[in-house]
Design a protein around this motif. Structure first.
Motif, short mmCIF file in Angstrom:
data_model
loop_
_atom_site.label_atom_id
_atom_site.label_comp_id
_atom_site.label_asym_id
_atom_site.label_seq_id
_atom_site.Cartn_x
_atom_site.Cartn_y
_atom_site.Cartn_z
N HIS A 1 -10.12 4.87 -46.86
CA HIS A 1 -10.29 3.77 -46.07
C HIS A 1 -11.76 3.41 -45.43
O HIS A 1 -12.45 2.47 -45.23
CB HIS A 1 -9.23 4.00 -45.12
CG HIS A 1 -8.29 3.18 -45.40
ND1 HIS A 1 -7.46 1.87 -45.29
CD2 HIS A 1 -6.63 3.75 -46.24
CE1 HIS A 1 -6.19 1.83 -45.09
NE2 HIS A 1 -5.94 2.47 -46.50
N SER B 1 -6.55 -8.45 -41.33
CA SER B 1 -6.11 -8.05 -40.13
C SER B 1 -5.29 -6.87 -40.21
O SER B 1 -5.36 -5.78 -39.47
CB SER B 1 -5.98 -8.92 -39.43
OG SER B 1 -4.86 -10.23 -38.89
N GLU B 2 -4.16 -6.99 -41.62
CA GLU B 2 -2.94 -5.64 -40.34
C GLU B 2 -3.01 -4.55 -41.83
O GLU B 2 -2.57 -3.53 -42.16
CB GLU B 2 -1.65 -6.37 -41.86
CG GLU B 2 -1.25 -7.70 -40.58
CD GLU B 2 -0.16 -8.66 -41.44
OE1 GLU B 2 0.52 -7.34 -42.40
OE2 GLU B 2 0.32 -10.22 -41.26
N LEU B 3 -3.76 -4.97 -42.27
CA LEU B 3 -4.36 -3.76 -43.07
C LEU B 3 -4.46 -2.17 -42.61
O LEU B 3 -5.20 -2.09 -41.27
CB LEU B 3 -6.26 -4.12 -44.41
CG LEU B 3 -6.16 -2.87 -45.05
CD1 LEU B 3 -5.03 -3.03 -46.10
CD2 LEU B 3 -7.51 -3.11 -45.25
N THR B 4 -4.12 -1.11 -42.77
CA THR B 4 -4.23 0.08 -41.74
C THR B 4 -4.38 1.29 -42.37
O THR B 4 -4.85 0.86 -43.65
CB THR B 4 -2.71 0.72 -41.57
OG1 THR B 4 -1.49 0.71 -42.75
CG2 THR B 4 -1.93 -0.66 -40.88
N PRO B 5 -4.97 2.75 -42.29
CA PRO B 5 -5.71 3.33 -42.61
C PRO B 5 -4.61 4.32 -43.80
O PRO B 5 -4.57 5.17 -44.41
CB PRO B 5 -5.34 4.29 -40.91
CG PRO B 5 -5.61 3.36 -40.53
CD PRO B 5 -4.95 2.24 -40.33
N GLU B 6 -3.11 3.93 -43.32
CA GLU B 6 -2.00 4.54 -44.48
C GLU B 6 -2.47 3.66 -45.37
O GLU B 6 -0.83 4.23 -46.41
CB GLU B 6 -0.98 4.80 -43.38
CG GLU B 6 -1.05 5.31 -41.77
CD GLU B 6 -1.49 5.40 -41.08
OE1 GLU B 6 -1.98 3.82 -40.83
OE2 GLU B 6 -1.55 6.00 -40.53
N THR B 7 -2.19 2.29 -45.30
CA THR B 7 -2.44 1.44 -45.95
C THR B 7 -2.94 1.71 -47.85
O THR B 7 -4.01 2.70 -47.94
CB THR B 7 -2.91 0.18 -46.22
OG1 THR B 7 -2.34 -0.68 -45.19
CG2 THR B 7 -2.57 -0.78 -47.65
N ARG C 1 -13.78 -0.10 -45.70
CA ARG C 1 -13.31 -1.09 -44.53
C ARG C 1 -15.56 -1.83 -44.75
O ARG C 1 -15.91 -2.34 -44.18
CB ARG C 1 -13.60 -0.10 -43.00
CG ARG C 1 -11.49 -0.23 -42.53
CD ARG C 1 -12.00 -1.00 -42.71
NE ARG C 1 -10.12 -1.26 -42.09
CZ ARG C 1 -9.44 -2.28 -41.93
NH1 ARG C 1 -10.06 -3.74 -42.22
NH2 ARG C 1 -8.24 -2.48 -41.42
N HIS D 1 -0.40 -10.74 -47.31
CA HIS D 1 -0.51 -10.08 -45.43
C HIS D 1 -1.93 -10.22 -45.57
O HIS D 1 -3.03 -10.60 -46.70
CB HIS D 1 0.27 -8.49 -45.64
CG HIS D 1 0.90 -7.40 -46.25
ND1 HIS D 1 2.23 -7.76 -45.25
CD2 HIS D 1 1.71 -7.65 -47.47
CE1 HIS D 1 3.19 -7.33 -46.22
NE2 HIS D 1 2.75 -7.46 -47.26
#
Length: 274
Positions: free
Chosen positions: A85, A144-150, A89, A141
């Motif tokens: 991630h 902005s909904e992308l998370t470190p768990e994705t 980023r 999606h």
């Protein structure tokens, strides 16, 4: 045992992004002759399906330059090379700096595919979204909904060749990324980019498939940078006539143009398919 592997765009597909009648007939003859064959493309499985109408490829198919495998009979995926991630980023910042709209492909907890992209899309982003919207089993999606768990498997985009080439160069600064860009086959000013983990490529995926099939002779066809890892592994590597000169120089030989059934006509002679 031979294994024949085809790139799609600029190789097996014609300028309408389809299999021609001659190509379909040749593939059927190969199937009846017991010759093993499959495809290896930078496209996603979903994006490739409309292009393959008219023929059922029977073996594991290689997508996203080796990141994604699909088995048509078993109806199952394999995925390789999840991305970090922090690196992604930084890469997304590079996309923003170059003004390119990224599409981030991921897997949810059940292994189903997701795609994340910016809310405001340029003309290239709208082209990608138009194609993706036709697939019910791909959830969409906001970026902005992308998370470190994705679980991220790759980033793709369309754009003008200049900023895409800049992004390829930027990706060389990250230890675990590999990036390819190319295109202009269907629209001269519209190129593509694909970024994924550097542990995975067409060549490594095909070598794994060869082992599973106990194949001993690899014959490949391609026209672009992302095909060179196949060329390096192959016993016979053929570039289409429309390929750049530097790709042809890496090939065993050159076959006809992708829009003139070059691969199919060569195969008919190579395997005496009548």
């Amino acid at each position: 045992m031979d294994l024949v592997v085809f790139d799609l765009d600029g190789t097996l597909l014609n300028k309408q992004q389809r299999l021609s009648a001659t190509t379909i007939d040749t593939l059927e003859k190969m199937k009846h002759a017991g010759i093993a064959y499959t495809l290896a493309t930078g496209r996603t499985h979903l994006a490739a399906q409309p292009c393959l109408e008219g023929h059922n490829f029977p073996l594991w198919q290689i997508y996203k330059n080796g990141v994604e495998w699909w088995h048509p009979e078993q109806q199952v995926y394999r995925h390789n090379g999840l991305l970090d991630h922090l690196t992604i980023r930084a890469t997304l910042d590079d996309f923003a700096e170059q003004g390119v709209m990224p599409f981030v492909f991921c897997l949810d907890a059940q292994g189903q595919q997701q795609v994340f992209y910016p809310d405001a899309l340029d003309k290239y982003g709208k082209m990608v979204l138009e194609e993706l919207s036709g697939h019910d089993n791909l959830t969409q999606h906001d970026l902005s909904e992308l998370t470190p768990e994705t679980r991220i498997i790759n980033i793709s985009a369309l754009g003008h060749p200049s900023p895409l080439q800049q992004l390829v160069e930027r990706c060389s600064n990250y230890d675990d990324l590999v990036a390819y860009c190319g295109g202009g086959i269907y629209h001269p000013e519209t190129h593509w980019i694909d970024i994924h983990h550097n542990s995975t490529c067409k060549g490594s995926a095909i070598m794994q498939l060869m082992e599973e099939l106990s194949a001993t002779n690899l014959i490949v066809f391609g026209d672009g940078d992302n095909d060179l890892t196949m060329f390096d592994m192959a016993n016979e590597a053929y570039a289409t006539d429309n390929a750049p000169d530097y790709i042809k120089q890496k090939a065993t030989a050159t076959v006809g143009h992708h829009d003139a059934d070059g691969v199919a006509l060569f195969l008919r002679e190579r395997f005496n398919l009548s």
